[in-house]
Design a protein around this motif. Structure first.
Motif, PDB file in Angstrom:
ATOM      1  N   PHE A   5      -0.830 -33.811 -11.111  1.00  0.00           N
ATOM      2  CA  PHE A   5      -1.853 -32.801 -10.826  1.00  0.00           C
ATOM      3  C   PHE A   5      -2.958 -32.750 -11.875  1.00  0.00           C
ATOM      4  O   PHE A   5      -4.112 -32.624 -11.544  1.00  0.00           O
ATOM      5  N   ALA A   6      -2.630 -32.757 -13.169  1.00  0.00           N
ATOM      6  CA  ALA A   6      -3.606 -32.784 -14.259  1.00  0.00           C
ATOM      7  C   ALA A   6      -4.659 -31.681 -14.141  1.00  0.00           C
ATOM      8  O   ALA A   6      -5.847 -31.921 -14.310  1.00  0.00           O
ATOM      9  N   LEU A  29       1.949 -37.424  -4.117  1.00  0.00           N
ATOM     10  CA  LEU A  29       2.915 -36.533  -3.465  1.00  0.00           C
ATOM     11  C   LEU A  29       4.309 -36.611  -4.074  1.00  0.00           C
ATOM     12  O   LEU A  29       5.219 -35.917  -3.633  1.00  0.00           O
ATOM     13  N   THR A  30       4.499 -37.426  -5.076  1.00  0.00           N
ATOM     14  CA  THR A  30       5.818 -37.686  -5.647  1.00  0.00           C
ATOM     15  C   THR A  30       6.527 -36.430  -6.136  1.00  0.00           C
ATOM     16  O   THR A  30       7.728 -36.288  -5.973  1.00  0.00           O
ATOM     17  N   ASN A  31       5.816 -35.509  -6.753  1.00  0.00           N
ATOM     18  CA  ASN A  31       6.447 -34.345  -7.363  1.00  0.00           C
ATOM     19  C   ASN A  31       6.643 -33.173  -6.403  1.00  0.00           C
ATOM     20  O   ASN A  31       6.949 -32.061  -6.840  1.00  0.00           O
ATOM     21  N   GLU A  89      -0.136 -26.193  -3.637  1.00  0.00           N
ATOM     22  CA  GLU A  89      -1.463 -25.653  -3.941  1.00  0.00           C
ATOM     23  C   GLU A  89      -2.108 -26.419  -5.085  1.00  0.00           C
ATOM     24  O   GLU A  89      -3.298 -26.740  -5.035  1.00  0.00           O
ATOM     25  N   MET A  90      -1.310 -26.736  -6.117  1.00  0.00           N
ATOM     26  CA  MET A  90      -1.856 -27.515  -7.243  1.00  0.00           C
ATOM     27  C   MET A  90      -2.349 -28.878  -6.780  1.00  0.00           C
ATOM     28  O   MET A  90      -3.406 -29.342  -7.219  1.00  0.00           O
ATOM     29  N   GLN A  91      -1.581 -29.508  -5.885  1.00  0.00           N
ATOM     30  CA  GLN A  91      -2.006 -30.828  -5.427  1.00  0.00           C
ATOM     31  C   GLN A  91      -3.272 -30.729  -4.590  1.00  0.00           C
ATOM     32  O   GLN A  91      -4.143 -31.592  -4.683  1.00  0.00           O
TER      33      GLN A  91
END
Length: 174
Positions: free
Chosen positions: A18-19, A97-99, A74-76
């Motif tokens: 996300f960073a 989408l990994t996390n 939401e973060m993504q």
């Protein structure tokens, strides 16, 4: 483009983790690439781009919320929004989408595919998930040890792998 200065490359990157700046609001995270040195956007254009991206990603109601108070999905969406507000010529997505949990991954997989179609811009999407690769792509490149083993349409690679290594990466079961 490797010899061009970063600002001239016009490539947006979405990271696996996300960073986002956790203490910044969603709006400020989305504004960040538009306020980078060398960018000359007027406030009205910044607001229009943020409203457009927020509507597209269905995060309009989150714009004033701190990033630290968002769910993973939401973060993504915010991370993707931060990439699309610039309207770059190319998107690079590194396992975005990994996390996320399986249900959310499935939902965002569909949304990303629709977003790609709507924007009409190329995306290079890195994934180890064969479902993501086969369902979202126009073309797939299967890599091993830094080398492309096979490249082509998802259906062609799935039905006619050129080697056992490619078959193991895309077969279900392997």
């Amino acid at each position: 483009v490797t010899f061009w200065p970063p600002a001239a490359r016009d490539v947006a990157f979405v990271f696996q983790n996300f960073a986002l700046y956790p203490d910044w609001s969603v709006r400020r995270n989305l504004e960040f690439p538009l306020r980078a040195p060398g960018r000359q956007y007027l406030q009205q254009e910044i607001d229009e781009r943020i409203d457009w991206a927020a509507a597209l990603l269905r995060i309009e109601g989150l714009l004033d919320r701190p990033a630290a108070k968002l769910s993973g999905g939401e973060m993504q969406r915010v991370a993707i929004g931060r990439a699309i507000v610039r309207r770059p010529k190319l998107f690079l997505l590194d396992e975005p989408l990994t996390n996320l949990d399986a249900k959310l991954r499935e939902s965002l997989r569909v949304e990303l595919a629709l977003l790609r179609q709507e924007l009409g811009l190329p995306m290079i999407y890195v994934t180890h998930d064969q479902t993501e690769a086969l369902s979202m792509s126009d073309r797939v490149a299967v890599l091993a040890d830094g080398r492309i083993l096979q490249e082509g349409r998802p259906e062609d690679i799935y039905r006619r792998p050129v080697s056992p290594t490619v078959a193991k990466q895309l077969g279900q079961p392997a």
